[in-house]
Scaffold this motif. Structure first.
Motif, PDB file in Angstrom:
ATOM      1  N   ARG A  65       0.821  -1.209   0.000  1.00 20.08           N
ATOM      2  CA  ARG A  65       0.000   0.000   0.000  1.00 20.08           C
ATOM      3  C   ARG A  65       0.854   1.257   0.000  1.00 20.08           C
ATOM      4  O   ARG A  65       0.402   2.329  -0.423  1.00 20.08           O
ATOM      5  N   HIS A  66       2.094   1.162   0.456  1.00 17.47           N
ATOM      6  CA  HIS A  66       2.974   2.333   0.590  1.00 17.47           C
ATOM      7  C   HIS A  66       4.281   2.127  -0.176  1.00 17.47           C
ATOM      8  O   HIS A  66       5.372   2.118   0.420  1.00 17.47           O
ATOM      9  N   PRO A  67       4.238   1.980  -1.491  1.00 14.24           N
ATOM     10  CA  PRO A  67       5.467   1.777  -2.265  1.00 14.24           C
ATOM     11  C   PRO A  67       6.287   3.056  -2.355  1.00 14.24           C
ATOM     12  O   PRO A  67       5.755   4.161  -2.245  1.00 14.24           O
ATOM     13  N   GLU A  68       7.598   2.882  -2.566  1.00 11.42           N
ATOM     14  CA  GLU A  68       8.492   4.027  -2.716  1.00 11.42           C
ATOM     15  C   GLU A  68       9.414   3.791  -3.903  1.00 11.42           C
ATOM     16  O   GLU A  68       9.914   2.681  -4.111  1.00 11.42           O
ATOM     17  N   THR A 111      12.793   5.441   2.015  1.00 16.48           N
ATOM     18  CA  THR A 111      13.155   5.737   3.400  1.00 16.48           C
ATOM     19  C   THR A 111      12.211   5.085   4.408  1.00 16.48           C
ATOM     20  O   THR A 111      12.654   4.534   5.423  1.00 16.48           O
ATOM     21  N   ARG A 112      10.911   5.164   4.163  1.00 16.99           N
ATOM     22  CA  ARG A 112       9.956   4.554   5.087  1.00 16.99           C
ATOM     23  C   ARG A 112      10.151   3.045   5.140  1.00 16.99           C
ATOM     24  O   ARG A 112      10.215   2.449   6.219  1.00 16.99           O
ATOM     25  N   THR A 113      10.246   2.430   3.964  1.00 19.25           N
ATOM     26  CA  THR A 113      10.414   0.984   3.907  1.00 19.25           C
ATOM     27  C   THR A 113      11.697   0.564   4.598  1.00 19.25           C
ATOM     28  O   THR A 113      11.718  -0.412   5.371  1.00 19.25           O
ATOM     29  N   ALA A 114      12.782   1.290   4.348  1.00 19.43           N
ATOM     30  CA  ALA A 114      14.070   0.944   4.957  1.00 19.43           C
ATOM     31  C   ALA A 114      14.001   0.997   6.477  1.00 19.43           C
ATOM     32  O   ALA A 114      14.535   0.115   7.167  1.00 19.43           O
TER      33      ALA A 114
END
Length: 415
Positions: A25-28, A34-37
């Motif tokens: 839902r929140h791909p980068e 940064t969020r995923t990392a």
């Protein structure tokens, strides 16, 4: 031993599924992860890794788990997304929009399954950390950014990945794809093609569309380049070899009755051997320069090569050992031999840098019965593939299979 370690997956499955839906839902975009990392680093710390480092080679995350004397084994996953507008209709579909590296607002989607890759690696890392009595050695977990730009692996190596952290004796990785969920796809030797991208700017002389004789038309020049490029594979690459030349971008002009000054092309090539790769690159440069000269271009074209990834070679001996372990765990009936894949992956940079074996495999993410029926009919075009706006792996058994495969592969090489 693998069955003992993966027994803990039952307790993690619901949490991992929720994590997967959140990442989907929140791909980068590449180099913006940064969020995923941060979420991945937190998962490694919660699992009890001895060392967790962030911002390695940009947004990369590295975890080290030391468990006595023994081999160093590297597990790798990528986690960047693509500028694609999702059309899956899933309740957790992405609606994200972002600004890309060139300043354009674009939709963003995990259209290649990197969210599944990342979640499976967190699951495997957690299981291995919780079962240290079952193995000895050092586990190096690498979450690599910017795979879609084919620069993330080199960025991490350039940032001292193998100077700052233990050097592995083997690199293990996997990719989800349009295979039946629950199945493992495997191959040996050159598995995925080398890739190179090229931006070309052709220089003409603009003017009014009613007076073409007073101009040097870069649009016609570009059209001739596109046409001529198609002859490289057909007439210059030996029939027994494989190569692809694609013009994915052609941009010129602003209005129908104005001949512009310039035209731009974006070209991508794939090849499996260095010799063919060099042949194709040289032929493209020759064609571009020749067409520009033939058209009377006001100055030579500008060429910028970028996004280079080597051919991914799954070491035959190490692959045989790993595939035997996967087959023993999953059963031979769930193992699918794979042909060479013209798509590319930069995971090979890690093993190539150190001169150690890389082992890479695929696993299925599509509903099994429907996919098997399409494969039997030879209608692969019915299946949404990687980079499609309709591609999204079914959560199960895709997630469990991906976690188990990484655990089995790691334990094959740890003591």
């Amino acid at each position: 031993m693998a069955k003992t370690v993966t027994a803990g997956l039952a307790e993690l499955r619901e949490d991992l599924a929720g994590f997967y839906r959140d990442l989907h839902r929140h791909p980068e975009l590449s180099r913006q992860e940064t969020r995923t990392a941060a979420l991945l680093a937190r998962r490694l710390r919660d699992a009890g890794f001895d060392e967790v480092a962030e911002q390695v080679g940009g947004t990369g995350v590295v975890g080290v788990l030391r468990n006595g004397d023994g081999p160093v084994v590297m597990l790798r996953a990528d986690f960047d997304a693509l500028p694609v507008e999702e059309k899956t209709g899933l309740p957790y579909a992405s609606t994200v929009r972002a600004t890309d590296g060139e300043g354009h607002e674009v939709p963003v989607m995990h259209a290649c399954g990197h969210d599944m890759h990342a979640v499976c690696l967190t699951g495997a890392a957690t299981l291995l950390a919780g079962a240290r009595d079952q193995w000895k050695g050092t586990l190096l977990v690498v979450f690599q950014p910017a795979e879609e730009l084919a620069v993330g692996a080199r960025d991490m190596v350039g940032d001292g990945l193998f100077e700052r952290f233990p050097k592995p004796g083997i690199v293990l990785g996997q990719h989800v794809g349009p295979l039946p969920a629950g199945f493992i796809g495997h191959g040996s030797g050159p598995l995925m093609a080398a890739a190179d991208s090229l931006n070309v700017t052709l220089h003409g002389k603009g003017g009014h569309g009613s007076r073409p004789e007073a101009t040097v038309d870069p649009v016609l020049m570009a059209a001739n380049v596109v046409t001529r490029l198609q002859g490289i594979v057909a007439r210059e690459v030996p029939p027994a070899e494989s190569a692809v030349v694609t013009v994915g971008r052609l941009q010129a002009g602003t209005k129908d009755n104005i001949i512009p000054d310039t035209a731009e092309l974006g070209i991508n090539i794939r090849a499996f051997t260095p010799a063919v790769r060099d042949l194709v690159r040289g032929a493209i440069e020759r064609v571009v320069a020749g067409e520009a000269q033939a058209a009377g271009a006001v100055r030579p074209p500008e060429l910028h090569w970028f996004g280079s990834a080597p051919a991914l070679v799954s070491d035959p001996e190490a692959t045989g050992t790993t595939v035997a372990a996967l087959s023993a765990y999953f059963g031979a009936e769930r193992m699918l031999p794979m042909p060479q894949v013209n798509a590319s992956e930069d995971v090979g940079v890690f093993g190539e840098t150190l001169g150690v074996p890389t082992v890479f495999w695929f696993w299925g993410g599509l509903e099994a019965e429907q996919t098997m029926a399409a494969l039997a009919r030879g209608h692969l075009d019915e299946l949404p593939g990687n980079h499609s706006p309709h591609f999204a792996p079914v959560v199960e058994p895709t997630l469990s299979t991906g976690v188990e495969a990484l655990v089995v592969a790691a334990l094959t090489w740890l003591d």
